[in-house]
Design a protein around this motif. Structure first.
Motif, PDB file in Angstrom:
ATOM      1  N   ALA A   1       0.825  -1.203   0.000  1.00  0.00           N
ATOM      2  CA  ALA A   1       0.000   0.000   0.000  1.00  0.00           C
ATOM      3  C   ALA A   1       0.865   1.262   0.000  1.00  0.00           C
ATOM      4  CB  ALA A   1      -0.918  -0.006   1.218  1.00  0.00           C
ATOM      5  N   LEU A   2       2.113   1.170   0.566  1.00  0.00           N
ATOM      6  CA  LEU A   2       2.987   2.335   0.622  1.00  0.00           C
ATOM      7  C   LEU A   2       3.677   2.628  -0.710  1.00  0.00           C
ATOM      8  CD1 LEU A   2       4.834   1.835   4.033  1.00  0.00           C
ATOM      9  CD2 LEU A   2       3.377   3.760   3.420  1.00  0.00           C
ATOM     10  N   THR A   3       3.794   1.606  -1.570  1.00  0.00           N
ATOM     11  CA  THR A   3       4.675   1.714  -2.736  1.00  0.00           C
ATOM     12  C   THR A   3       4.353   2.929  -3.588  1.00  0.00           C
ATOM     13  OG1 THR A   3       4.916  -0.680  -2.743  1.00  0.00           O
ATOM     14  CG2 THR A   3       5.504   0.499  -4.764  1.00  0.00           C
ATOM     15  N   ALA A   4       3.072   3.043  -3.995  1.00  0.00           N
ATOM     16  CA  ALA A   4       2.706   4.154  -4.877  1.00  0.00           C
ATOM     17  C   ALA A   4       2.919   5.499  -4.177  1.00  0.00           C
ATOM     18  CB  ALA A   4       1.258   4.011  -5.320  1.00  0.00           C
TER      19      ALA A   4
ATOM     20  N   HIS B   1      -1.571   8.915  -1.860  1.00  0.00           N
ATOM     21  CA  HIS B   1      -0.918   8.616  -3.128  1.00  0.00           C
ATOM     22  C   HIS B   1      -0.884   7.109  -3.399  1.00  0.00           C
ATOM     23  CE1 HIS B   1       0.116  12.739  -3.986  1.00  0.00           C
ATOM     24  NE2 HIS B   1       0.680  12.885  -2.781  1.00  0.00           N
ATOM     25  N   GLY B   2      -0.863   6.292  -2.326  1.00  0.00           N
ATOM     26  CA  GLY B   2      -0.954   4.853  -2.527  1.00  0.00           C
ATOM     27  C   GLY B   2      -2.282   4.460  -3.153  1.00  0.00           C
TER      28      GLY B   2
ATOM     29  N   ASP C   1      -5.534   2.994  -8.010  1.00  0.00           N
ATOM     30  CA  ASP C   1      -6.762   3.239  -8.773  1.00  0.00           C
ATOM     31  C   ASP C   1      -6.768   4.710  -9.179  1.00  0.00           C
ATOM     32  OD1 ASP C   1      -9.252   3.428  -9.902  1.00  0.00           O
ATOM     33  OD2 ASP C   1     -10.334   2.544  -8.201  1.00  0.00           O
ATOM     34  N   ALA C   2      -6.621   4.957 -10.501  1.00  0.00           N
ATOM     35  CA  ALA C   2      -6.529   6.340 -10.986  1.00  0.00           C
ATOM     36  C   ALA C   2      -7.834   7.099 -10.789  1.00  0.00           C
ATOM     37  CB  ALA C   2      -6.134   6.340 -12.472  1.00  0.00           C
TER      38      ALA C   2
ATOM     39  N   HIS D   1     -14.148   5.703  -1.105  1.00  0.00           N
ATOM     40  CA  HIS D   1     -14.111   5.287  -2.514  1.00  0.00           C
ATOM     41  C   HIS D   1     -15.200   4.245  -2.794  1.00  0.00           C
ATOM     42  CE1 HIS D   1     -12.496   4.895  -6.469  1.00  0.00           C
ATOM     43  NE2 HIS D   1     -12.088   3.625  -6.284  1.00  0.00           N
ATOM     44  N   THR D   2     -15.420   3.324  -1.870  1.00  0.00           N
ATOM     45  CA  THR D   2     -16.468   2.300  -2.036  1.00  0.00           C
ATOM     46  C   THR D   2     -17.849   2.932  -2.071  1.00  0.00           C
ATOM     47  OG1 THR D   2     -15.109   0.657  -0.905  1.00  0.00           O
ATOM     48  CG2 THR D   2     -17.472   0.205  -1.042  1.00  0.00           C
ATOM     49  N   ARG D   3     -18.087   3.928  -1.192  1.00  0.00           N
ATOM     50  CA  ARG D   3     -19.399   4.566  -1.192  1.00  0.00           C
ATOM     51  C   ARG D   3     -19.641   5.321  -2.496  1.00  0.00           C
ATOM     52  NH1 ARG D   3     -21.914   8.896   3.249  1.00  0.00           N
ATOM     53  NH2 ARG D   3     -23.806   9.357   2.032  1.00  0.00           N
TER      54      ARG D   3
END
Length: 743
Positions: free
Chosen positions: A485-488, A591-592, A597-598, A638-640
């Protein structure tokens, strides 16, 4: 412990020894030879079975005698009294059936139906006579024979009445057939008379208007057309027509009349109408009168002759009355027969009850006798069981239980040795075996226990190693998931300071070039060096170097944080700037999500309290908590947004800090999906996740909750499904880990 001399077994053997002593020497010697000088099991079984067999044989012989007596009484009932009772019931049933047939005879509408009913009546008569004959043959007493004879006489009278009804119905049907013929003949005569009268009236009217009697002749003058003679003839025809119609109607009414008195009154009206018809003929000319007179005579014969309407209808009505009278007589006769049969039934029932009562008496006697024999047998069996069977079963059962317990390893069981028989020998042998087994068991027990303890220790060590490896794998998986999750976010955060470093390096290169040019100009002797300008360039270079160093340090911190996430060894306690750490890991989480997901976007609001300051803890662990909680908040919004499709909804995550004297509070609030009530209590459980597929390990919040507790803080949640979720993290300034701070 029981005294062996007071046990029942001991007493029985003592009694057997006394009996042997009391017997004659020769008999006692034979008994000793047969029993071996003791009351063994075989002897006890033979004595018990022999007594039981003798009692059983006696009971069987007595039961057979009682069964013969009861069978004789039952034969008397079934062979003498029951046939009489059945015969009486048959007579009553068949007589009632014959009575029900008489109205069907009267109601028959044609000969075919009458013959069908009469065929049933014949069958019933035959069955009734057969039942009466059986009843006569079954009765044995003079009184019963007399009653049966009276019933036969009444039965003959009933059958005779039925025959009379049959004959009456036949005559009535003959009358009905004759009336149908007369009705047809009446219609023919009526039609003939109407045709003749209508023809004569037409001819007379034609003559009175035209003067012609025949078309071939001449016309009569008007003075001859309406003379008194012609008018009388015309009036006579009209009267004849009216009287003839009246007569025909009255005769037709007589044919359909159902009451004999009314029929007689109708007869008077018919005679009057016939007289009027004859009187009307006197006014008609001779030729037509002669022709009409013949049909009038036929009309009179149809009504008044011996086989005419009057006599035939009268006979039919009389037969109907006679049939009703016969039906009434048949009812009375049937009632009389029923009373006589009821008396026979009562006599037969009384005789059958008397015989059955005697049979019941014998059955009761047999019952009580068998009950007494059975009671004695049961008492004897109980006595034998109590003094022989139960004692033997108890001893064998005790021996069996001791054997089973010994086979299962229980060698402490005590084997009771009582009596002087085969069971006593077995108990003694078992006790010897038990004592030897105890010695062997004691020798093997220590070795066995040592082997078992060693095996269990080895097994526990293997289990502990497996648990440790499993725990390390699970934690490593969660760390890798967090690192993923940290990579991006890390890539984005490192790119920014690198861009700054590159920009300041390029700018510094240009400043150095300008400084070189300025120094070269002064060295050539073309002019003096501009010190102010050189100082300005050196100042800019100094600033650029500081900026490069600052952004390099920032990139270094990000890399160290990433390395800390991936390290296996435990972290060290240090002072952590809460606002700085939250700011960095909020950006990394954002940013992750963007890198994964753009389409993700969220309004990230930061409300940092300047008084939040620092807390003492493990930076790597706390950063993992903040990253996990903020990432979960981003996921929820994001899910909502994806599920609702509401254009007015905009995801928002608010990160807020609040400082206090002894602790710092961190609040992460999102307007996402919220947490349902049924699972809110499970979110801190290990491996519990709501993300589908491989979207989560279910360890993030569990590990975060454990980390906060290790720091002496609290991790709480407040949520409303479909509206918001807020995680509250409270950390003490100095917690349980503060003693581990390194210089």
């Amino acid at each position: 412990m029981k005294d062996p001399t007071k046990t029942l077994d001991h007493r029985l053997h003592a009694a057997f020894a006394w009996l042997l002593g009391a017997l004659p020497d020769r008999v006692a010697a034979r008994v000793r030879r047969w029993t071996g000088g003791r009351l063994g099991i075989g002897t006890q079984i033979v004595v018990g079975l022999g007594g039981g067999v003798l009692l059983t044989l006696g009971a069987i012989v007595m039961a057979l005698g009682l069964m013969r007596v009861i069978s004789a009484r039952q034969s008397e009932v079934t062979e003498q009294h029951m046939p009489a009772l059945v015969g009486a019931f048959d007579v009553a049933q068949q007589s009632a059936e014959l009575m029900r047939a008489t109205p069907r005879l009267v109601a028959a509408t044609d000969l075919i139906a009458l013959d069908s009913v009469m065929l049933d009546v014949r069958r019933t008569e035959n069955a009734l006579r057969a039942a009466a004959a059986a009843l006569m043959g079954a009765e044995t007493t003079d009184e019963s024979q007399g009653g049966a004879g009276e019933s036969v006489v009444t039965l003959d009278a009933l059958i005779e009445i039925v025959e009379l009804i049959h004959e009456s119905v036949q005559r009535r049907m003959a009358y009905q057939a004759r009336l149908q013929e007369l009705d047809v003949e009446l219609a023919d005569v009526n039609l003939a008379l109407q045709q003749q009268v209508e023809q004569e009236l037409d001819d007379q009217q034609f003559f009175m208007y035209t003067g012609y009697r025949e078309l071939a002749g001449g016309a009569a003058p008007p003075s001859q057309r309406r003379t008194d003679l012609e008018l009388r003839h015309y009036g006579g025809l009209l009267n004849f027509k009216a009287y003839q119609n009246e007569t025909t109607a009255q005769i037709a009414q007589a044919i359909a009349e159902n009451d004999l008195e009314v029929l007689r009154a109708t007869d008077e009206r018919v005679e009057t109408a016939l007289s009027d018809v004859v009187g009307a003929l006197d006014d008609i000319r001779a030729g037509p009168r002669t022709r009409l007179q013949a049909d009038v005579d036929r009309l009179r014969d149809i009504y008044s002759s011996a086989e005419g309407v009057l006599e035939t209808r009268t006979g039919e009505l009389e037969e109907l009355a006679r049939a009703d009278e016969l039906v009434a007589r048949s009812r009375e006769t049937t009632a009389q027969l029923g009373a006589e049969v009821e008396g026979l039934v009562d006599d037969a029932e009384f005789a059958a009850q008397d015989a059955a009562g005697r049979s019941s008496t014998m059955v009761a006697l047999g019952f009580w006798f068998m009950l007494a024999v059975t009671s004695f047998t049961v008492a004897f069996a109980i006595f034998g069981w109590k003094f022989f069977g139960e004692r033997l079963v108890v001893r064998i059962g005790s021996l069996s239980r001791a054997t089973r317990r010994m086979s299962k390893g229980d060698l402490e069981v005590q084997v009771a040795i009582e009596g002087n028989d085969e069971v006593t020998d077995m108990a003694g042998a078992l006790e010897v075996f038990r004592q030897h087994a105890v010695e062997v068991q004691r020798l093997n027990l220590v070795e066995k226990l040592a082997a078992e303890v060693q095996a269990k220790n080895d097994k526990l060590e293997d289990t502990l190693d497996n648990l440790r490896r499993t725990q390390q794998q699970v934690v490593k998986q969660e760390k890798l998931a967090s690192l993923g999750a940290l990579t991006a976010g890390i890539a984005h955060e490192i790119r920014n300071p690198l861009n700054f470093v590159n920009n300041f390096a390029a700018l510094s290169t240009e400043l150095i070039e300008e400084l070189r040019e300025e120094i070269e100009e002064g060295a050539d002797g073309n002019g003096e060096i501009d010190r102010e300008y050189v100082d300005e360039i050196l100042g800019d270079l100094d600033t650029n170097v500081k900026k490069v160093n600052e952004h390099g340090e920032r990139a270094n911190r990000i890399v160290e944080g990433m390395l800390a996430h991936s390290r296996e060894e435990a972290g060290h306690v240090e002072s952590v700037d809460m606002n700085l750490m939250l700011d960095e890991y909020t950006k990394l989480a954002y940013h992750g999500m963007r890198g994964a997901d753009a389409t993700f976007n969220v309004d990230m609001i930061k409300e940092f309290d300047p008084t939040a300051g620092e807390v003492e803890g493990i930076a790597r662990d706390l950063s993992r908590v903040f990253l996990n909680v903020v990432t979960n908040a981003c996921h929820a919004t994001h899910t909502r947004r994806q599920k609702s499709g509401d254009p007015d909804y905009f995801p928002t995550v608010t990160v807020r800090t609040k400082g206090a004297e002894d602790h710092v509070s961190v609040f992460v609030h999102d307007n996402g999906t919220g947490i349902p009530d049924e699972i809110v209590g499970k979110i801190f459980d290990p491996f519990f996740t709501t993300k589908a597929g491989t979207g989560g390990t279910g360890l993030g919040l569990s590990i975060s909750h454990e980390i906060i507790q290790e720091h002496g803080g609290k991790l709480e949640v407040n949520t409303e499904p479909g509206e918001f979720t807020e995680f509250a993290i409270t950390l003490p300034r100095k917690g349980p880990l503060s003693t581990g701070i390194q210089a």
